[in-house]
Design an enzyme around this catalytic site. Sequence first.
Site, PDB file in Angstrom:
ATOM      1  N   HIS A   8      16.213  38.334  38.315  1.00 49.57           N
ATOM      2  CA  HIS A   8      15.937  39.713  37.913  1.00 49.57           C
ATOM      3  C   HIS A   8      17.135  40.290  37.160  1.00 49.57           C
ATOM      4  CE1 HIS A   8      13.245  38.839  41.299  1.00 49.57           C
ATOM      5  NE2 HIS A   8      12.427  39.752  40.798  1.00 49.57           N
TER       6      HIS A   8
ATOM      7  N   HIS B 278       1.307  44.238  41.624  1.00 47.99           N
ATOM      8  CA  HIS B 278       2.215  45.386  41.601  1.00 47.99           C
ATOM      9  C   HIS B 278       2.565  45.729  40.158  1.00 47.99           C
ATOM     10  CE1 HIS B 278       4.960  41.926  41.621  1.00 47.99           C
ATOM     11  NE2 HIS B 278       6.022  42.672  41.456  1.00 47.99           N
TER      12      HIS B 278
END
Length: 289
Positions: free
Chosen positions: A59, A197
């Site tokens: 990330h 999500h």
Amino acid sequence: MAKITASVYTSHVPAIGVALDLGKTQEPYWQPLFAGYEPSKQWMRDNRPDVIFLVYNDHATAFSLEVIPTFAIGCAAEFEPADEGWGPRPVPKVIGHPELASHIAQSVIQQDFDLTIVNKMPVDHGLTVPLSLMCGELDPQTQAWPCPVIPFHVNVVQYPVPSGRRCFQLGQAIRKAVESYDEPLKVQIWGTGGMSHQLQGPRAGLINREWDNAWLDQLIADPKACSETPHIDYVREAGSEGIELVMWLIARGAMADVAGGPVPTVKHRFYHVPASNTAVGHLILENNS
């Protein structure tokens, strides 16, 4: 020869790591989620592997937007927990398995998959949260993860990202690589990320229970068909971050039934919403060969 004994699938929501690290696991909001992983921790104690091949996405900690490899394999002897802006998680460092990782890289590249070889890489919540969920909370000063871990990064952050089909085929190549390693290691392959999500825009907070569970059904029963799910379906049905599910297809492609072996046994399946603004999915499949 080495063999893949099981595959594990789980979300890697960063807020789960925060709840663990701050001692909030028994709070009413979090308790149902962590209860769903209690059988998994017992299964892990009963089925300790020699190596975990852990598929996750970085990330923007090890790789910035300047350089993002599509597939990257960690071949180092150890990997430190990343500082994602608020300090590294208080978890043990990850011990790698350079010999098996290098063998897998050699074999998979010779099967025409281009991998980036990484010899130094901090590992973020995408890798450490699944380890915590499956192995429990460990004191980094006195304890270690139960076995070496090979980190395998997949770009699902910056488009273009790999197709589900490509990931499924990569899993098959990884299985062949593991089985050609001349040491009797028990290897688990973990696919992490997902489920539905979306973190931004008008649909921020989107969760699609029905689609998630139908996708899980197909992943178990007909993984090849599941691998044909178009990217646009992930975005429409599971939100912009739902594309992380293609990483689960790497783990599923490595199971024996995909190569004509027996169907795996479902040892545990769990689904929970919400964790932060994310749906949490979890599955354990055991090979029967």
